[in-house]
Design a protein around this motif. Structure first.
Motif, PDB file in Angstrom:
ATOM      1  N   VAL A 162      44.766 -18.465  10.635  1.00  0.00           N
ATOM      2  CA  VAL A 162      46.036 -18.468  10.062  1.00  0.00           C
ATOM      3  C   VAL A 162      45.569 -20.318   9.895  1.00  0.00           C
ATOM      4  CG1 VAL A 162      47.824 -19.738  11.569  1.00  0.00           C
ATOM      5  CG2 VAL A 162      46.940 -17.212  12.150  1.00  0.00           C
ATOM      6  N   LYS A 163      46.562 -21.047   8.495  1.00  0.00           N
ATOM      7  CA  LYS A 163      46.535 -22.148   8.350  1.00  0.00           C
ATOM      8  C   LYS A 163      47.522 -22.835   8.867  1.00  0.00           C
ATOM      9  CE  LYS A 163      44.838 -21.179   3.676  1.00  0.00           C
ATOM     10  NZ  LYS A 163      44.723 -21.181   2.557  1.00  0.00           N
ATOM     11  N   GLY A 164      47.374 -23.004  10.194  1.00  0.00           N
ATOM     12  CA  GLY A 164      48.420 -23.887  11.322  1.00  0.00           C
ATOM     13  C   GLY A 164      47.974 -25.751  10.818  1.00  0.00           C
ATOM     14  N   SER A 165      47.439 -26.113  10.025  1.00  0.00           N
ATOM     15  CA  SER A 165      46.951 -28.018   9.586  1.00  0.00           C
ATOM     16  C   SER A 165      47.815 -27.816   8.585  1.00  0.00           C
ATOM     17  CB  SER A 165      45.565 -27.816   9.796  1.00  0.00           C
ATOM     18  OG  SER A 165      45.403 -27.200  11.550  1.00  0.00           O
ATOM     19  N   LYS A 166      48.306 -29.490   8.327  1.00  0.00           N
ATOM     20  CA  LYS A 166      48.690 -29.101   7.171  1.00  0.00           C
ATOM     21  C   LYS A 166      48.290 -30.778   7.222  1.00  0.00           C
ATOM     22  CE  LYS A 166      52.976 -30.793   4.252  1.00  0.00           C
ATOM     23  NZ  LYS A 166      54.059 -30.666   4.778  1.00  0.00           N
ATOM     24  N   ASN A 167      47.323 -30.861   5.735  1.00  0.00           N
ATOM     25  CA  ASN A 167      46.306 -31.976   5.354  1.00  0.00           C
ATOM     26  C   ASN A 167      47.695 -32.562   3.813  1.00  0.00           C
ATOM     27  OD1 ASN A 167      44.503 -31.783   6.751  1.00  0.00           O
ATOM     28  ND2 ASN A 167      43.720 -30.719   5.511  1.00  0.00           N
ATOM     29  N   ASP A 168      48.338 -33.875   4.463  1.00  0.00           N
ATOM     30  CA  ASP A 168      48.834 -34.864   3.304  1.00  0.00           C
ATOM     31  C   ASP A 168      47.938 -35.949   2.634  1.00  0.00           C
ATOM     32  OD1 ASP A 168      51.278 -33.086   3.197  1.00  0.00           O
ATOM     33  OD2 ASP A 168      52.152 -34.855   4.743  1.00  0.00           O
ATOM     34  N   VAL A 169      46.841 -36.250   1.390  1.00  0.00           N
ATOM     35  CA  VAL A 169      46.718 -37.005   1.067  1.00  0.00           C
ATOM     36  C   VAL A 169      47.249 -37.561  -0.199  1.00  0.00           C
ATOM     37  CG1 VAL A 169      44.228 -37.469  -0.581  1.00  0.00           C
ATOM     38  CG2 VAL A 169      44.741 -35.752   1.653  1.00  0.00           C
ATOM     39  N   GLN A 170      47.399 -39.341   0.431  1.00  0.00           N
ATOM     40  CA  GLN A 170      47.451 -40.022  -0.441  1.00  0.00           C
ATOM     41  C   GLN A 170      46.404 -40.845  -1.635  1.00  0.00           C
ATOM     42  OE1 GLN A 170      51.709 -41.438  -0.010  1.00  0.00           O
ATOM     43  NE2 GLN A 170      51.290 -40.830   1.464  1.00  0.00           N
ATOM     44  N   THR A 171      45.695 -40.859  -2.512  1.00  0.00           N
ATOM     45  CA  THR A 171      45.295 -41.686  -2.968  1.00  0.00           C
ATOM     46  C   THR A 171      45.942 -42.795  -4.161  1.00  0.00           C
ATOM     47  OG1 THR A 171      43.344 -39.897  -2.648  1.00  0.00           O
ATOM     48  CG2 THR A 171      42.676 -41.819  -3.954  1.00  0.00           C
ATOM     49  N   PHE A 172      45.671 -43.944  -3.816  1.00  0.00           N
ATOM     50  CA  PHE A 172      45.400 -45.632  -4.921  1.00  0.00           C
ATOM     51  C   PHE A 172      44.337 -45.431  -5.466  1.00  0.00           C
ATOM     52  CE2 PHE A 172      46.319 -49.799  -5.968  1.00  0.00           C
ATOM     53  CZ  PHE A 172      47.421 -49.998  -6.795  1.00  0.00           C
ATOM     54  N   VAL A 173      44.251 -45.842  -7.008  1.00  0.00           N
ATOM     55  CA  VAL A 173      42.511 -46.142  -6.891  1.00  0.00           C
ATOM     56  C   VAL A 173      43.044 -47.836  -8.359  1.00  0.00           C
ATOM     57  CG1 VAL A 173      41.425 -44.383  -7.162  1.00  0.00           C
ATOM     58  CG2 VAL A 173      42.880 -45.069  -8.957  1.00  0.00           C
ATOM     59  N   ASP A 174      42.890 -48.741  -8.598  1.00  0.00           N
ATOM     60  CA  ASP A 174      43.041 -49.704  -9.246  1.00  0.00           C
ATOM     61  C   ASP A 174      42.141 -50.408  -9.906  1.00  0.00           C
ATOM     62  OD1 ASP A 174      45.393 -51.673 -10.050  1.00  0.00           O
ATOM     63  OD2 ASP A 174      43.757 -52.681  -9.815  1.00  0.00           O
ATOM     64  N   THR A 175      41.941 -50.556 -11.397  1.00  0.00           N
ATOM     65  CA  THR A 175      40.767 -51.324 -11.891  1.00  0.00           C
ATOM     66  C   THR A 175      40.971 -52.305 -12.609  1.00  0.00           C
ATOM     67  OG1 THR A 175      40.133 -48.950 -12.875  1.00  0.00           O
ATOM     68  CG2 THR A 175      39.361 -50.559 -14.161  1.00  0.00           C
ATOM     69  N   ALA A 176      40.653 -53.141 -11.842  1.00  0.00           N
ATOM     70  CA  ALA A 176      40.585 -54.031 -13.042  1.00  0.00           C
ATOM     71  C   ALA A 176      39.628 -54.424 -13.666  1.00  0.00           C
ATOM     72  CB  ALA A 176      40.658 -55.717 -11.632  1.00  0.00           C
ATOM     73  N   ILE A 177      39.659 -55.196 -14.936  1.00  0.00           N
ATOM     74  CA  ILE A 177      38.540 -55.953 -16.346  1.00  0.00           C
ATOM     75  C   ILE A 177      38.316 -57.306 -16.149  1.00  0.00           C
ATOM     76  CG2 ILE A 177      37.734 -55.739 -18.623  1.00  0.00           C
ATOM     77  CD1 ILE A 177      38.572 -52.708 -16.891  1.00  0.00           C
TER      78      ILE A 177
END
Length: 290
Positions: free
Chosen positions: A167-182
């Motif tokens: 049973v898939k009774g767990s829910k995972n919400d993954v939010q990812t933010f990346v930022d590249t600075a030159i």
């Protein structure tokens, strides 16, 4: 008597089963809703201890084409980042390098392990790495990933052995933010930046939740980096056009290089002058005397 023994056996089996599942849950994760995250901060890394950014008025970066670029993740406080192992970091940065290595104004892109940046913080660390790799600019990738885990109604079936596996009774919400600075290393000026985002949702079983959550983390990092790469390409084109207009950056060429970049106005004037002169009709000489 037999009925009493059967009842006692059933109660004992239920207790063992409940205790086993409970201990298993504690190994995998906490019951109910949970929130966790990992991040690396560009500001904290470059300005440790609350230092103020240096004044940049009057400083004009000079970019010598073709550029030698360094590419690295900003080190996190902890060296162990779930979903972002050292091998995965190298793979993600390698994809970014491959996406820009064909640009005519880039001589090389060096993927720098963040272990080279952990020994000390601040711009002094960037300058040290820049001297080591002979770099002109450094691209630093910071990130922030948040995971929210919640239990669905079907998670009640986790208290059966079959349910914990199926049973898939767990829910995972993954939010990812990346930022590249030159950054221009000699002047410490921020040239431009580009973000990337991703949001991923997945349902998991109790037994497979740890592995599936790790896979979701890795996938979300990959998708966010892919989004950032596209944005970085667009921002790079905008940057090239902008410096032609506002002259905020000087562009020069290394010996033997003549293409790419914002262009040399003197060179283009000489080319234009040569074209004009070749199109001017030659004057005829005086007519011969009879």
């Amino acid at each position: 008597m037999k009925s009493i023994i059967r009842a006692m056996s059933a109660c004992l089996a239920a207790a063992v089963l409940s205790g086993g599942c409970a201990s298993l849950w504690q190994e995998v994760g906490s019951p109910g809703a949970a929130r966790q995250g990992v991040s690396s901060s560009l500001v904290d890394y470059l300005y440790p201890g609350g230092e103020e950014p240096p004044r940049v008025e009057g400083t004009v970066p000079e970019l010598k084409l073709p550029l030698r670029v360094g590419l690295a993740f900003v080190p996190a406080v902890s060296s162990q980042t779930p979903g972002l192992s050292e091998a995965h970091k190298a793979e993600l940065l390698g994809r970014v390098r491959d996406a820009f290595s064909a640009r005519e104004f880039i001589a090389s892109i060096e993927v720098i392990p963040d272990t080279y940046l952990r020994s000390r913080r601040g711009f002094e660390s960037l300058e040290q790495v820049g001297r080591l790799y002979q770099l002109d600019v450094m691209a630093l990738v910071s990130y922030d990933q948040v995971v929210h885990t919640d239990e669905r109604a079907s998670s009640i079936l986790y208290w059966t052995i079959v349910g914990a596996y199926v049973v898939k009774g767990s829910k995972n919400d993954v939010q990812t933010f990346v930022d590249t600075a030159i950054f221009d290393i000699p002047t410490r000026r921020l040239l431009f930046r580009a973000p990337g985002v991703d949001k991923l949702s997945a349902n998991t079983t109790l037994i497979g939740s740890s592995d599936e959550l790790r896979q979701s983390r890795e996938e979300s990092f990959s998708l966010a980096m892919q989004d950032m790469t596209g944005n970085l390409s667009s921002e790079l084109d905008v940057f090239r056009e902008r410096i032609k207009q506002d002259k905020s950056v000087m562009v020069s060429h290394r010996p033997g290089y003549s293409g790419g970049g914002a262009g040399n106005p003197v060179l283009w004037f000489l080319i234009y002058l040569a074209i004009v002169l070749t199109r001017i009709p030659r004057a005829r000489g005086p007519a011969a005397c009879n």
